[in-house]
Scaffold this motif. Structure first.
Motif, PDB file in Angstrom:
ATOM      1  N   THR A  60      28.018 -12.020 -11.415  1.00  0.00           N
ATOM      2  CA  THR A  60      28.786 -13.250 -11.237  1.00  0.00           C
ATOM      3  C   THR A  60      29.066 -13.480  -9.761  1.00  0.00           C
ATOM      4  N   VAL A  61      28.862 -14.701  -9.326  1.00  0.00           N
ATOM      5  CA  VAL A  61      29.167 -15.084  -7.951  1.00  0.00           C
ATOM      6  C   VAL A  61      30.478 -15.854  -7.966  1.00  0.00           C
ATOM      7  N   VAL A  62      31.437 -15.400  -7.158  1.00  0.00           N
ATOM      8  CA  VAL A  62      32.742 -16.057  -7.096  1.00  0.00           C
ATOM      9  C   VAL A  62      33.004 -16.546  -5.685  1.00  0.00           C
ATOM     10  N   ASP A  63      33.874 -17.541  -5.581  1.00  0.00           N
ATOM     11  CA  ASP A  63      34.275 -18.046  -4.274  1.00  0.00           C
ATOM     12  C   ASP A  63      34.965 -16.935  -3.488  1.00  0.00           C
ATOM     13  N   ARG A  64      34.641 -16.829  -2.230  1.00  0.00           N
ATOM     14  CA  ARG A  64      35.146 -15.731  -1.409  1.00  0.00           C
ATOM     15  C   ARG A  64      36.671 -15.764  -1.270  1.00  0.00           C
ATOM     16  N   THR A  65      37.271 -16.951  -1.299  1.00  0.00           N
ATOM     17  CA  THR A  65      38.717 -17.076  -1.102  1.00  0.00           C
ATOM     18  C   THR A  65      39.480 -17.206  -2.404  1.00  0.00           C
ATOM     19  N   THR A  66      39.062 -18.140  -3.265  1.00  0.00           N
ATOM     20  CA  THR A  66      39.813 -18.415  -4.499  1.00  0.00           C
ATOM     21  C   THR A  66      39.399 -17.534  -5.662  1.00  0.00           C
ATOM     22  N   HIS A  67      38.198 -16.935  -5.577  1.00  0.00           N
ATOM     23  CA  HIS A  67      37.621 -16.096  -6.648  1.00  0.00           C
ATOM     24  C   HIS A  67      37.248 -16.905  -7.891  1.00  0.00           C
ATOM     25  N   VAL A  68      37.172 -18.227  -7.752  1.00  0.00           N
ATOM     26  CA  VAL A  68      36.712 -19.081  -8.846  1.00  0.00           C
ATOM     27  C   VAL A  68      35.229 -18.792  -9.093  1.00  0.00           C
ATOM     28  N   PRO A  69      34.821 -18.552 -10.352  1.00  0.00           N
ATOM     29  CA  PRO A  69      33.410 -18.258 -10.635  1.00  0.00           C
ATOM     30  C   PRO A  69      32.516 -19.466 -10.391  1.00  0.00           C
ATOM     31  N   LYS A  70      31.342 -19.211  -9.813  1.00  0.00           N
ATOM     32  CA  LYS A  70      30.359 -20.262  -9.554  1.00  0.00           C
ATOM     33  C   LYS A  70      29.151 -20.122 -10.476  1.00  0.00           C
ATOM     34  N   THR A  71      28.635 -18.923 -10.582  1.00  0.00           N
ATOM     35  CA  THR A  71      27.515 -18.654 -11.495  1.00  0.00           C
ATOM     36  C   THR A  71      27.782 -17.330 -12.210  1.00  0.00           C
ATOM     37  N   ILE A  72      27.298 -17.246 -13.442  1.00  0.00           N
ATOM     38  CA  ILE A  72      27.426 -16.027 -14.238  1.00  0.00           C
ATOM     39  C   ILE A  72      26.095 -15.775 -14.934  1.00  0.00           C
ATOM     40  N   SER A  73      25.587 -14.564 -14.809  1.00  0.00           N
ATOM     41  CA  SER A  73      24.365 -14.170 -15.515  1.00  0.00           C
ATOM     42  C   SER A  73      24.685 -12.952 -16.363  1.00  0.00           C
ATOM     43  N   ALA A  74      24.312 -13.000 -17.646  1.00  0.00           N
ATOM     44  CA  ALA A  74      24.580 -11.882 -18.552  1.00  0.00           C
ATOM     45  C   ALA A  74      23.280 -11.473 -19.230  1.00  0.00           C
ATOM     46  N   LYS A  75      23.027 -10.160 -19.274  1.00  0.00           N
ATOM     47  CA  LYS A  75      21.812  -9.635 -19.896  1.00  0.00           C
ATOM     48  C   LYS A  75      22.150  -8.964 -21.218  1.00  0.00           C
ATOM     49  N   VAL A  76      21.535  -9.452 -22.289  1.00  0.00           N
ATOM     50  CA  VAL A  76      21.674  -8.851 -23.611  1.00  0.00           C
ATOM     51  C   VAL A  76      20.267  -8.494 -24.080  1.00  0.00           C
ATOM     52  N   LEU A  77      20.077  -7.217 -24.406  1.00  0.00           N
ATOM     53  CA  LEU A  77      18.732  -6.716 -24.697  1.00  0.00           C
ATOM     54  C   LEU A  77      17.846  -6.989 -23.482  1.00  0.00           C
ATOM     55  N   MET A  78      16.796  -7.780 -23.637  1.00  0.00           N
ATOM     56  CA  MET A  78      15.907  -8.073 -22.506  1.00  0.00           C
ATOM     57  C   MET A  78      16.053  -9.513 -22.012  1.00  0.00           C
ATOM     58  N   LEU A  79      17.030 -10.251 -22.550  1.00  0.00           N
ATOM     59  CA  LEU A  79      17.177 -11.661 -22.214  1.00  0.00           C
ATOM     60  C   LEU A  79      18.352 -11.896 -21.273  1.00  0.00           C
ATOM     61  N   TRP A  80      18.145 -12.791 -20.311  1.00  0.00           N
ATOM     62  CA  TRP A  80      19.201 -13.166 -19.387  1.00  0.00           C
ATOM     63  C   TRP A  80      19.726 -14.558 -19.730  1.00  0.00           C
ATOM     64  N   ALA A  81      21.028 -14.689 -19.829  1.00  0.00           N
ATOM     65  CA  ALA A  81      21.672 -15.993 -19.977  1.00  0.00           C
ATOM     66  C   ALA A  81      22.297 -16.342 -18.631  1.00  0.00           C
ATOM     67  N   LYS A  82      21.889 -17.452 -18.079  1.00  0.00           N
ATOM     68  CA  LYS A  82      22.390 -17.857 -16.760  1.00  0.00           C
ATOM     69  C   LYS A  82      23.280 -19.092 -16.900  1.00  0.00           C
ATOM     70  N   ILE A  83      24.482 -18.995 -16.366  1.00  0.00           N
ATOM     71  CA  ILE A  83      25.474 -20.061 -16.519  1.00  0.00           C
ATOM     72  C   ILE A  83      25.922 -20.548 -15.148  1.00  0.00           C
ATOM     73  N   LYS A  84      25.833 -21.854 -14.938  1.00  0.00           N
ATOM     74  CA  LYS A  84      26.358 -22.474 -13.721  1.00  0.00           C
ATOM     75  C   LYS A  84      27.695 -23.116 -14.053  1.00  0.00           C
ATOM     76  N   VAL A  85      28.723 -22.801 -13.277  1.00  0.00           N
ATOM     77  CA  VAL A  85      30.076 -23.287 -13.535  1.00  0.00           C
ATOM     78  C   VAL A  85      30.457 -24.338 -12.500  1.00  0.00           C
ATOM     79  N   THR A  86      30.959 -25.485 -12.982  1.00  0.00           N
ATOM     80  CA  THR A  86      31.445 -26.546 -12.092  1.00  0.00           C
ATOM     81  C   THR A  86      32.731 -27.138 -12.670  1.00  0.00           C
ATOM     82  N   ASN A  87      33.408 -27.919 -11.859  1.00  0.00           N
ATOM     83  CA  ASN A  87      34.640 -28.616 -12.266  1.00  0.00           C
ATOM     84  C   ASN A  87      35.671 -27.663 -12.878  1.00  0.00           C
ATOM     85  N   PHE A  88      35.830 -26.515 -12.235  1.00  0.00           N
ATOM     86  CA  PHE A  88      36.777 -25.533 -12.767  1.00  0.00           C
ATOM     87  C   PHE A  88      38.215 -25.937 -12.458  1.00  0.00           C
TER      88      PHE A  88
END
Length: 228
Positions: free
Chosen positions: A172-200
């Motif tokens: 997960t990539v978070v903002d350096r100051t606020t720590h608000v998440p920007k992107t999250i990638s999760a691996k289950v078995l061999m598959l990656w789920a990639k999530i882009k976060v906006t308007n938090f």
């Protein structure tokens, strides 16, 4: 009865090697246990402590009692993609996506599928509305944490410990100051789920938003899947 000292010594001496052997084995086992205990109770590195602290802050902003909302774009290994908006507050949640929408008021979950004109009702305590929910369930104690610099902020990597089930890795990539998440990638078995976060947005989430608006779905077919 006349027993010679030499006869007694003959019986005792052969036992000494076995006794010393057992004693040595006990020492080895004791040392091994001490080493194992030191591994299990080893202090976390400064990097892992920082990674945990920042990750927990980001996690609490999203799923804490104050509530939050965000827009998400999800892609799973190039096979599936969707987007939507999700609101969360403690055990309550709501999401609206292209294919479906859901209201969880903490007791019941209402899943609406507009294309089929159906509403499914599940128990929030034993929610089986999402067959993938268990695979993506997050247990923070199952991971080893690491943090490093990233062009968009800070990259926190969580790798599952040996034997842990479910999610194998999280980035997960978070903002350096606020720590608000920007992107999250999760691996289950061999598959990656990639999530882009906006308007938090953190906080200011009214409980009324989690109440299912039944009047909006008149004419839909209702199926109660709660266990009696």
């Amino acid at each position: 009865m006349n027993v010679k000292v030499a006869d007694i010594e003959k019986k005792i001496v052969p036992l000494q090697p076995n006794y010393e052997k057992k004693r040595m084995i006990n020492k080895i086992v004791f040392v091994a246990l001490m080493l194992l205990a030191s591994v299990n109770s080893a202090a976390e590195t400064p990097n892992e402590m920082q990674a945990k602290r920042i990750f927990n802050h980001a996690y609490d902003m999203v799923f804490g009692e104050q509530g939050s909302s965000l827009h998400y774009d999800v892609k799973i290994a190039g096979l599936f993609s969707t987007s939507g908006t999700i609101w969360s507050k403690g055990k309550k949640s709501k999401y609206i996506s292209k294919r479906s929408c859901s209201w969880n008021d903490g007791n019941n979950v209402f899943v609406v599928r507009d294309k089929k004109k159906t509403v499914e009702i599940y128990s929030a305590q034993a929610n089986n509305s999402d067959k993938y929910a268990e695979k993506f369930k997050f247990h923070p104690e199952n991971f080893i944490y690491h943090i490093e610099e990233h062009p968009q902020g800070l990259l926190i990597t969580l790798k599952a410990k040996k034997g842990a089930k479910g999610i194998k890795e999280i980035k997960t990539v978070v903002d350096r100051t606020t720590h608000v998440p920007k992107t999250i990638s999760a691996k289950v078995l061999m598959l990656w789920a990639k999530i882009k976060v906006t308007n938090f947005k953190a906080g200011g989430i009214d409980d009324d938003i989690f109440v299912f608006p039944k009047d909006k779905f008149k004419g839909y077919k209702y199926t109660d899947k709660r266990k009696a």
